[in-house]
Design a protein around this motif. Sequence first.
Motif, PDB file in Angstrom:
ATOM      1  N   UNK A  59      10.210  10.479  -8.628  1.00 43.28           N
ATOM      2  CA  UNK A  59       8.836  10.429  -9.115  1.00 43.28           C
ATOM      3  C   UNK A  59       8.740   9.852 -10.525  1.00 43.28           C
ATOM      4  N   UNK A  60       9.800   9.966 -11.304  1.00 42.30           N
ATOM      5  CA  UNK A  60       9.804   9.390 -12.646  1.00 42.30           C
ATOM      6  C   UNK A  60      10.291   7.946 -12.653  1.00 42.30           C
ATOM      7  N   UNK A  61      11.268   7.660 -11.829  1.00 41.51           N
ATOM      8  CA  UNK A  61      11.932   6.353 -11.891  1.00 41.51           C
ATOM      9  C   UNK A  61      11.169   5.251 -11.169  1.00 41.51           C
ATOM     10  N   UNK A  62      10.490   5.545 -10.066  1.00 45.61           N
ATOM     11  CA  UNK A  62       9.782   4.489  -9.326  1.00 45.61           C
ATOM     12  C   UNK A  62       8.680   3.825 -10.151  1.00 45.61           C
ATOM     13  N   UNK A  63       7.821   4.564 -10.840  1.00 43.52           N
ATOM     14  CA  UNK A  63       6.845   3.878 -11.706  1.00 43.52           C
ATOM     15  C   UNK A  63       7.527   3.092 -12.834  1.00 43.52           C
ATOM     16  N   UNK A  84      22.193   5.249  -7.257  1.00 40.06           N
ATOM     17  CA  UNK A  84      22.030   5.494  -5.821  1.00 40.06           C
ATOM     18  C   UNK A  84      21.118   4.446  -5.188  1.00 40.06           C
ATOM     19  N   UNK A  85      20.036   4.102  -5.869  1.00 41.25           N
ATOM     20  CA  UNK A  85      19.113   3.080  -5.367  1.00 41.25           C
ATOM     21  C   UNK A  85      19.824   1.734  -5.242  1.00 41.25           C
ATOM     22  N   UNK A  86      20.570   1.349  -6.259  1.00 43.22           N
ATOM     23  CA  UNK A  86      21.282   0.073  -6.240  1.00 43.22           C
ATOM     24  C   UNK A  86      22.315   0.029  -5.122  1.00 43.22           C
ATOM     25  N   UNK A  87      23.047   1.113  -4.935  1.00 41.08           N
ATOM     26  CA  UNK A  87      24.042   1.163  -3.854  1.00 41.08           C
ATOM     27  C   UNK A  87      23.360   1.090  -2.490  1.00 41.08           C
ATOM     28  N   UNK A 109      11.995   4.466  -0.867  1.00 37.39           N
ATOM     29  CA  UNK A 109      11.657   3.118  -0.415  1.00 37.39           C
ATOM     30  C   UNK A 109      10.315   3.102   0.304  1.00 37.39           C
ATOM     31  N   UNK A 110       9.996   4.175   1.020  1.00 38.37           N
ATOM     32  CA  UNK A 110       8.677   4.259   1.652  1.00 38.37           C
ATOM     33  C   UNK A 110       7.588   4.303   0.584  1.00 38.37           C
ATOM     34  N   UNK A 111       7.806   5.084  -0.452  1.00 35.51           N
ATOM     35  CA  UNK A 111       6.835   5.172  -1.542  1.00 35.51           C
ATOM     36  C   UNK A 111       6.709   3.837  -2.273  1.00 35.51           C
ATOM     37  N   UNK A 112       7.822   3.143  -2.429  1.00 36.52           N
ATOM     38  CA  UNK A 112       7.811   1.835  -3.082  1.00 36.52           C
ATOM     39  C   UNK A 112       7.016   0.806  -2.273  1.00 36.52           C
ATOM     40  N   UNK A 113       7.038   0.948  -0.947  1.00 34.91           N
ATOM     41  CA  UNK A 113       6.262   0.054  -0.081  1.00 34.91           C
ATOM     42  C   UNK A 113       4.810   0.483   0.032  1.00 34.91           C
ATOM     43  N   UNK A 114       4.450   1.616  -0.550  1.00 32.53           N
ATOM     44  CA  UNK A 114       3.077   2.100  -0.492  1.00 32.53           C
ATOM     45  C   UNK A 114       2.823   3.051   0.660  1.00 32.53           C
ATOM     46  N   UNK A 115       3.850   3.419   1.391  1.00 27.83           N
ATOM     47  CA  UNK A 115       3.713   4.345   2.528  1.00 27.83           C
ATOM     48  C   UNK A 115       3.910   5.773   2.025  1.00 27.83           C
TER      49      UNK A 115
END
Length: 130
Positions: A59-63, A84-87, A109-115
């Motif tokens: 929740x902190x890193x995605x924005x 972890x995201x990069x791997x 990744x779902x949140x990053x896509x807007x889902x």
Amino acid sequence: SYMSKAKELLAQGMANVRFHNSSDRSQEQENEERRRQMPYHMHINMDLIEACHLSSAMLLELPNMAVQAQEGRRRFISRTFRRYIDAYNRQVFNGPPETLREKILSASFALDRGEWRTAVETLTNLSVWQ
């Protein structure tokens, strides 16, 4: 690993003896460390700690990652989560998530896509919350 370090800091496990010279620690020091340990019934589930850490880091890193994509600078809030995201991104094929970490990363990744509904469902259905 960071889980064994977390267990030691929470007084839920002993320090890894193989990294320490056995002559450096006396029997008295070892007994003192055993007395410092929490009783088993008072231990905190390490999966719960990891779930709280990764979901709050998400929740902190995605924005933060979205802002960085626009500005071009790299600033980390959680280096562990970013690793972890990069791997996860480097993997050629990502099957259905099985572990706690994979489930939280798939929710990311779902949140990053807007889902966001998928992300909320994935996070609320984690077995660690039961």
